[in-house]
Each structure stands twice: as C-alpha cells, then as structure tokens.
Design a protein around this motif. Sequence first.
Motif, mmCIF file in Angstrom:
data_model
loop_
_atom_site.group_PDB
_atom_site.id
_atom_site.type_symbol
_atom_site.label_atom_id
_atom_site.label_comp_id
_atom_site.label_asym_id
_atom_site.label_seq_id
_atom_site.Cartn_x
_atom_site.Cartn_y
_atom_site.Cartn_z
ATOM 1 N N LYS A 1 0.811 -1.214 0.000
ATOM 2 C CA LYS A 1 0.000 0.000 0.000
ATOM 3 C C LYS A 1 0.852 1.276 0.000
ATOM 4 C CE LYS A 1 -3.521 -0.347 2.847
ATOM 5 N NZ LYS A 1 -3.969 -0.418 4.254
ATOM 6 N N ILE A 2 0.431 2.222 -0.844
ATOM 7 C CA ILE A 2 1.021 3.567 -0.832
ATOM 8 C C ILE A 2 -0.041 4.512 -0.287
ATOM 9 C CG2 ILE A 2 1.981 5.457 -2.216
ATOM 10 C CD1 ILE A 2 2.617 3.433 -4.400
ATOM 11 N N ILE A 3 0.342 5.373 0.640
ATOM 12 C CA ILE A 3 -0.598 6.375 1.136
ATOM 13 C C ILE A 3 -0.145 7.745 0.629
ATOM 14 C CG2 ILE A 3 -1.562 7.479 3.201
ATOM 15 C CD1 ILE A 3 -1.036 4.775 4.648
ATOM 16 N N VAL A 4 -1.058 8.482 0.029
ATOM 17 C CA VAL A 4 -0.728 9.838 -0.427
ATOM 18 C C VAL A 4 -1.539 10.835 0.397
ATOM 19 C CG1 VAL A 4 -0.510 11.394 -2.393
ATOM 20 C CG2 VAL A 4 -0.505 8.940 -2.771
ATOM 21 N N CYS A 5 -0.858 11.819 0.965
ATOM 22 C CA CYS A 5 -1.562 12.857 1.728
ATOM 23 C C CYS A 5 -1.746 14.072 0.834
ATOM 24 C CB CYS A 5 -0.746 13.262 2.951
ATOM 25 S SG CYS A 5 -0.504 11.901 4.088
ATOM 26 N N LEU B 1 2.251 20.479 14.030
ATOM 27 C CA LEU B 1 2.400 19.352 14.959
ATOM 28 C C LEU B 1 1.065 18.628 15.137
ATOM 29 C CD1 LEU B 1 4.379 17.847 16.888
ATOM 30 C CD2 LEU B 1 3.517 19.304 18.721
ATOM 31 N N ALA B 2 -0.006 19.402 15.329
ATOM 32 C CA ALA B 2 -1.325 18.802 15.505
ATOM 33 C C ALA B 2 -1.797 18.120 14.217
ATOM 34 C CB ALA B 2 -2.329 19.866 15.948
ATOM 35 N N THR B 3 -1.522 18.764 13.066
ATOM 36 C CA THR B 3 -1.876 18.171 11.772
ATOM 37 C C THR B 3 -1.144 16.845 11.584
ATOM 38 O OG1 THR B 3 -2.185 20.367 10.806
ATOM 39 C CG2 THR B 3 -1.888 18.570 9.260
ATOM 40 N N SER B 4 0.158 16.858 11.884
ATOM 41 C CA SER B 4 0.957 15.645 11.695
ATOM 42 C C SER B 4 0.503 14.533 12.637
ATOM 43 C CB SER B 4 2.442 15.947 11.932
ATOM 44 O OG SER B 4 2.874 16.967 11.067
ATOM 45 N N TYR B 5 0.055 14.914 13.813
ATOM 46 C CA TYR B 5 -0.448 13.929 14.781
ATOM 47 C C TYR B 5 -1.691 13.222 14.228
ATOM 48 C CZ TYR B 5 -2.942 12.292 18.993
ATOM 49 O OH TYR B 5 -3.638 11.549 19.903
ATOM 50 N N VAL B 6 -2.629 13.999 13.696
ATOM 51 C CA VAL B 6 -3.851 13.400 13.127
ATOM 52 C C VAL B 6 -3.491 12.511 11.935
ATOM 53 C CG1 VAL B 6 -6.076 13.863 12.039
ATOM 54 C CG2 VAL B 6 -5.275 15.347 13.888
ATOM 55 N N LEU B 7 -2.640 13.026 11.042
ATOM 56 C CA LEU B 7 -2.253 12.233 9.868
ATOM 57 C C LEU B 7 -1.561 10.943 10.301
ATOM 58 C CD1 LEU B 7 -0.903 14.967 7.379
ATOM 59 C CD2 LEU B 7 -3.094 13.763 7.286
ATOM 60 N N ALA B 8 -0.648 11.039 11.275
ATOM 61 C CA ALA B 8 0.096 9.854 11.714
ATOM 62 C C ALA B 8 -0.849 8.796 12.295
ATOM 63 C CB ALA B 8 1.165 10.245 12.732
ATOM 64 N N GLU B 9 -1.830 9.239 13.076
ATOM 65 C CA GLU B 9 -2.757 8.262 13.671
ATOM 66 C C GLU B 9 -3.638 7.621 12.601
ATOM 67 O OE1 GLU B 9 -2.661 7.093 16.846
ATOM 68 O OE2 GLU B 9 -0.859 8.343 16.958
ATOM 69 N N ALA B 10 -4.052 8.398 11.616
ATOM 70 C CA ALA B 10 -4.853 7.828 10.523
ATOM 71 C C ALA B 10 -4.016 6.839 9.721
ATOM 72 C CB ALA B 10 -5.379 8.939 9.620
ATOM 73 N N LEU C 1 5.583 8.842 13.452
ATOM 74 C CA LEU C 1 5.396 7.421 13.147
ATOM 75 C C LEU C 1 6.654 6.614 13.462
ATOM 76 C CD1 LEU C 1 3.576 7.794 9.695
ATOM 77 C CD2 LEU C 1 2.587 6.692 11.725
ATOM 78 N N GLY C 2 7.764 7.318 13.715
ATOM 79 C CA GLY C 2 9.032 6.629 13.986
ATOM 80 C C GLY C 2 9.615 5.952 12.764
ATOM 81 N N ILE C 3 9.363 6.516 11.583
ATOM 82 C CA ILE C 3 9.928 5.934 10.363
ATOM 83 C C ILE C 3 10.764 6.993 9.638
ATOM 84 C CG2 ILE C 3 8.032 4.264 10.131
ATOM 85 C CD1 ILE C 3 6.827 6.030 7.952
ATOM 86 N N PRO C 4 11.665 6.542 8.736
ATOM 87 C CA PRO C 4 12.528 7.514 8.065
ATOM 88 C C PRO C 4 11.762 8.441 7.114
ATOM 89 C CG PRO C 4 13.080 5.262 7.374
ATOM 90 C CD PRO C 4 11.997 5.157 8.391
ATOM 91 N N SER C 5 12.386 9.557 6.781
ATOM 92 C CA SER C 5 11.773 10.491 5.829
ATOM 93 C C SER C 5 12.835 11.101 4.942
ATOM 94 C CB SER C 5 11.048 11.607 6.583
ATOM 95 O OG SER C 5 11.921 12.246 7.485
ATOM 96 N N LEU C 6 12.427 11.436 3.738
ATOM 97 C CA LEU C 6 13.293 12.160 2.812
ATOM 98 C C LEU C 6 12.462 13.274 2.200
ATOM 99 C CD1 LEU C 6 14.934 9.161 0.874
ATOM 100 C CD2 LEU C 6 16.037 10.568 2.611
ATOM 101 N N THR C 7 13.075 14.423 1.972
ATOM 102 C CA THR C 7 12.349 15.523 1.338
ATOM 103 C C THR C 7 12.951 15.803 -0.034
ATOM 104 O OG1 THR C 7 13.802 17.180 2.304
ATOM 105 C CG2 THR C 7 11.835 16.617 3.571
#
Lengths: 335, 264
Positions: B3-7, B96-105, B137-143
């Motif tokens: 699965k790929i999730i796109v925000c 921070l609040a936006t990222s929290y909601v996205l991470a939980e979803a 989420l505790g996972i890596p990220s790249l920009t």
Amino acid sequence: MLERVKIENLSKGNILAFGEFYKNELNNSSLEILSPLKEVAQALNKKLILLFLIGSLEDIKNLEEIKRSIADEVWFVINNELKDFKDDLYTEVLIQIVKSSQPYGLFFPATKIGMSLTPRVAGALKVGLCAHVNYLEVKDNQIVMSRPTYGENIIAKLVSKSSPVMATISLGAFNIKYGEKEPLMKEIIFPENFSWSSKLKIRNFIPSKKKPTKLSTAKVVVSGGRGLKNKETFQKLFELAEILGAEVGATRPVCYEGWVEEEKMIGVSGVTVKPKVYIGFGISGALQHTVGMENSEFIIAVNTDKEAPLVKMANLALIGDAKKILELLLKKLKN
Amino acid sequence: MEKIIVCIKGVPEPGSVKVDPKTHTLKRESMELILNPNDRSALEMAVRLKNEYNMEIVAISMGPPNVIPLLKHAYALGIDQMVLLSDRAFAGSDTLATSYVLAEAIKKLSPFSLILMGLKSIDGETAQVPSETASLLGIPSLTNVKSLFMEDNKWIAIREIKYGEEEVEVEGPLVCSVLPTAFDYIRPPSLKRLLEVKNKEPMVWQASDLNLDSQRLGLNGSPTQVVEVIEKKIETKGVILEGEPEELVEKLIEVLKEKRLIKN
Ligand SMILES: Cc1cc2nc3c(=O)[nH]c(=O)nc-3n(C[C@H](O)[C@H](O)[C@H](O)COP(=O)(O)OP(=O)(O)OC[C@H]3O[C@@H](n4cnc5c(N)ncnc54)[C@H](O)[C@@H]3O)c2cc1C
Ligand SMILES: Cc1cc2nc3c(=O)[nH]c(=O)nc-3n(C[C@H](O)[C@H](O)[C@H](O)COP(=O)(O)OP(=O)(O)OC[C@H]3O[C@@H](n4cnc5c(N)ncnc54)[C@H](O)[C@@H]3O)c2cc1C
C-alpha cells in the motif's frame, strides 16, 4: 584543542543554533542566523551556542570562519557516521543533546537540510515549530517570531507555548556578524552505547550541474511579475540584464507559470537580494516578495497602478505599461 | 497488495484567502478549495509506482467536507481509496497537531510501504508536515525526492539538496515529500474513473474514530500560536511619474546613468 565534555555535563538553558556542514563545507546561513539569535540571547541573558554534527575535525575547511563567529561557544559532535546528512540519525543526536542540555531555544537555517531535519526533531520532542522566521524579538521575557503570511501585507507574530522554542530562520534575512572574542570550542562526548545507526544509506552523490545563482549577491537586479503578461516579454528582461550587468529576478506566480526557473524567485519562498539598484516590472509588491528586496539601495517600479505597494515603496516609480517601457528602453539602450 | 498512502491538502484558490480575525487562522469552510498544486507530483509518483509494482493507493486528506471533490479528483487520477479526516476539533491545527492526526490515521491504515506528500502547501507553506509525520510514526523520511524505485525490497530515492543530488537507499516504510518539478508529464484525470467516482464516497474518520488525544488537536492543542497579525503600512517614499512611455524611459535612462549602470 577541543575541550571534551560528556553529554550529561553540558550547560543548560542556552540558545542553540544548528550549524550546517555538507561535505566539510560550512553553509554560511549557519552564521547568518547567529546575528538575530545573539540579540535574543543577550536580552534573555542566555549563552548562544553554535552546534555542529561532523564526520571528523581534520576535514573541516572553514574552522577559522567559525572561530570568528559571534557564538559564545561552539559545540561539535564528531563521529564518522555523521559525515553524510542522515535525517534520522541527525535527529537522534539532536534529541540526546536537547534532553541533557535542556536548551531554551533551538534554531535552524531554513536550508533544504534544515527544513528536512527540523520537523523531525520537533515531532520527536512534540514541540511547536515556526517556519521561515525573518524577525525575532523578546517581549515579556518571551521570544516572539515574525513571518510574512497570507494576503498582501500581513505579518504574523508567533510564540511557541512549548519548550524549547524552535524555528527555522529564512535564508538571507540577516547579515553575518563577526565577534571579537574567539568562542570556546567543545566536543560533546556521547555514551558508549549510543547507536550511530541509520535506516538511510547515501549511495551516491552527484554535484549540482546548475551554476549557483548569483542573484543573492547581485549589484543590480531586474525583476518581473505578472504585469509583464507573458513569457516572451519576461524573457526580454535577460537582454536588459545583459546590458546593465544585472541578474534577473521574479515573483512567485511567474515562476509557477513557468516563465522562468524557480531559482529566480525573490521573497520569503526564494532569495533575498540587496542590490544597489532594483528594477521591478509589473510587480505589485506583496509582502512575500518585498521582504526579499526591501533592503535594496534604490528601487525603481514600473506599474500601471499608482496604488501598488511597490510603487509606493519605490524611490522612482514609472506609471505605464511594463511591456512598452521595457521594449522602448531596450531599443534606446541598444542604439 | 502493498500500500502507498498519499496525503493531499485542500488549499484556498490564490487570492480568495479569508483569515479569521479572531483566531488568525484560515477560514477553510467558507472558501473555494483547490488541490494543493504541489500534491499533483506526489499523486503522479504514486500512480507510476502502482503501475510498476502492482500496489494499491489510499489518498487521505485532513480538512472540512469541501475537500471531498479533491479526493474524488485524486480517484480519477488513479488512486483506489479515499479517506477524509474531518472533525471540528481539527480546526486551527498547527503542523504538529496536523501531523499527529495524519500519523494516527496512517497507523490505522497499516501495513503500508510508502507515504507520499507534496513538498509544501501553497498556503501555510511550512514544508514541515512530511518529516514531522514521519517522526511521529518513527519511520525515516526524505524531502525533495525527484525519483523513487525499488531494489531488493528496499526503496532507492534520488533527493535534491542544495549541493546536488543524492541517491539514498532506505529500509521502508518511509515518508517522501516529492519535488514539484519531478515529472515532465502529469496525467490528466481519466474519464472512466471520473464517472466511476460519481457513485463513491470517501470514508470519513473523526477524532473519535482514531482515538485521538483531544489535548493535542486544533487551535488549543497547537503549541505555535499566532499572537498578533499586523498590516505593514506603506507610505509613498519616492517620485511617482506619469506620462508618455517616451518621457518615462528618458527619465529612467537618466537615473541609470546617474547610477553608472550605463555610459553617458
Ligand atoms: C499565520 C499563520 C502562520 C502559521 N505558521 C505556522 C508555523 O510557523 N508553524 C506551524 O507549525 N504551523 C503554522 N501554521 C499552521 C499550518 O499552516 C497548518 O498547520 C497547516 O495545516 C499545515 O501546514 P502546511 O500547510 O504548512 O503544510 P506543509 O508542511 O507545507 O505541507 C506539505 C505536505 O503535507 C501534506 N499535508 C499538509 N497538510 C495536510 C492535510 N491537512 N491533509 C493531508 N495532507 C496534508 C500535503 O501532502 C502537503 O503537500 C500557521 C498558520 C497561520 C494561519
Ligand atoms: C505562503 C506564500 C508565500 C509566498 N512567497 C512568495 C515569494 O517568495 N515571492 C513572491 O514574489 N511571491 C510570493 N508569494 C506570492 C505573493 O503573495 C504575491 O501573490 C506575488 O508576489 C505577486 O506577484 P506579482 O507581483 O507578479 O503579481 P500580481 O500581484 O498579480 O501583480 C501584478 C502587478 O502588475 C501590474 N500590472 C498589470 N498590468 C500591467 C501592465 N500592463 N504594465 C505594468 N504593470 C502591470 C498590476 O497593477 C499589479 O500591481 C507568496 C504567497 C504565499 C501565500
């Protein structure tokens, strides 16, 4: 030559500024952000610390530059694994430092690396983060940060309710200042069992082929906005630039339209310029643009609208059609 | 299927911005929203990866119900599932609040192999949400990622940094923010899928569906607070000249000579 300090013995309550190294090369924006932070630190009676994560001290080319900085102290974390920028490992290292030294504030230059790293750190610490700050002040013993925001000429002032106060600072918003006294230099010693591992492996690096734009240091800037109507007319700015020895700049909408590359964008989202002469053709002068050019020595605006903000802030404004004036000017200069 | 999730984010049409004079936040309910232009390349990358590796795409967006047409637009571009995160409690969230909601979803949508986002929105324009969500989420990220592929079950990304491009190998799952200029061609919506989506509705999750901590939501749960909004007043400072282009250009040339930019 570096005093070695165990991480648990670091002094507390300071203002920390992240210094960016890439391939042993110091990014100058790390020194720029010290200028406003020094004033903040003095107002709050705190020490200003410049913090570097590096692979090894031997490789560093700009040590002299760092010794001249206005930081009170410079802290280094040195480990071969820090040679490459790894978002997750850098975050882990910074978190350890924040946990043991409990800084009052933690600030980063808004470079691509800074913008990748800072939100990870803020997320892990669950603290607020202000983006692209271009002005800082202390009010009622609190750091108040300003950033331009929606709409034409609106500035938002923000505070952070959480600790440490965190922000990224716009590039080019401040000039580098040098100090008289050499800062104390320390190496932070991490515990034996700290894991320097990362889920990222940098396999290859291809240096940028694009020449760095000379826009930010240009003595003359000719800049264009939507009032030039189309790409063809915009391209004529390059002819004018050639004649005047200038660099070409642009507003955000015309970069997004594809009239010119995004590297030419002037303003909060782009480059800050401080030329002797700035000429803007068909530019309204929204705050997001003008914060990037307001320190130009002499501003010339060409616009059909007498009420446009850039017309008002200009030293000389010409009310008329940008295309006509540009073309006529080129014709005369070529003769 | 992996699965790929796109925000994706709904942003106000440039020029139509309304700011709430009390809270200094955007009034999204009363505005015409468009898909954040930078999210187009994230969607395009997702669809290309789906076709290459036979994956499934879920698009999620946090916002008021008027982002539903944007999720449907994403469906027409090739995504498979639509999730709307919508609750009055989310209004006024900082990153921070936006990222929290996205991470939980995103957790609720586990397992996933990849999360794609735009580089930055064109309204808030902080570019903070991608890395901040990854961190939660505790996972890596790249920009600033311009291309992405798989090799031996690992992701290989090309990211842009100031100094050039890096090829980075990552053990997934990870979050990438996609460079707006990553693709020369971005596909238009498919007519067939446009018709198909007419009868589909996104899943809607509220705060209670995600077991969220109400202390971390919305304006009150956001540590960054706007304390003042000031309008910069501009006073006329120089000379304003009106007249025929000929005269104006004469004057301009005079000044350019004065400034020694051209010879006499
Ligand atoms: C005046 C003012 C100043 C502000 N300054 C700050 C500040 O300094 N710090 C701060 O933390 N917040 C700030 N905010 C709040 C911030 O704009 C919002 O939190 C916003 O919802 C998310 O940030 P962004 O638009 O900057 O996203 P970005 O990080 O720029 O967006 C990057 C990508 O993340 C994804 N994304 C972002 N939002 C959503 C969403 N709702 N749903 C799905 N995907 C999404 C998209 O893929 C998007 O392309 C400010 C708000 C105002 C009104
Ligand atoms: C979060 C955010 C960040 C932003 N960052 C930036 C940034 O970094 N840089 C930036 O530039 N913008 C930025 N913007 C956009 C900014 O708000 C303005 O929209 C933009 O600067 C306006 O560009 P413009 O002057 O080309 O266009 P407009 O505002 O449309 O102005 C065009 C001007 O041309 C004049 N005109 C029209 N016809 C003619 C003619 N025939 N001859 C002469 N004049 C004519 C008009 O009177 C008008 O003044 C940002 C916006 C947001 C929301």
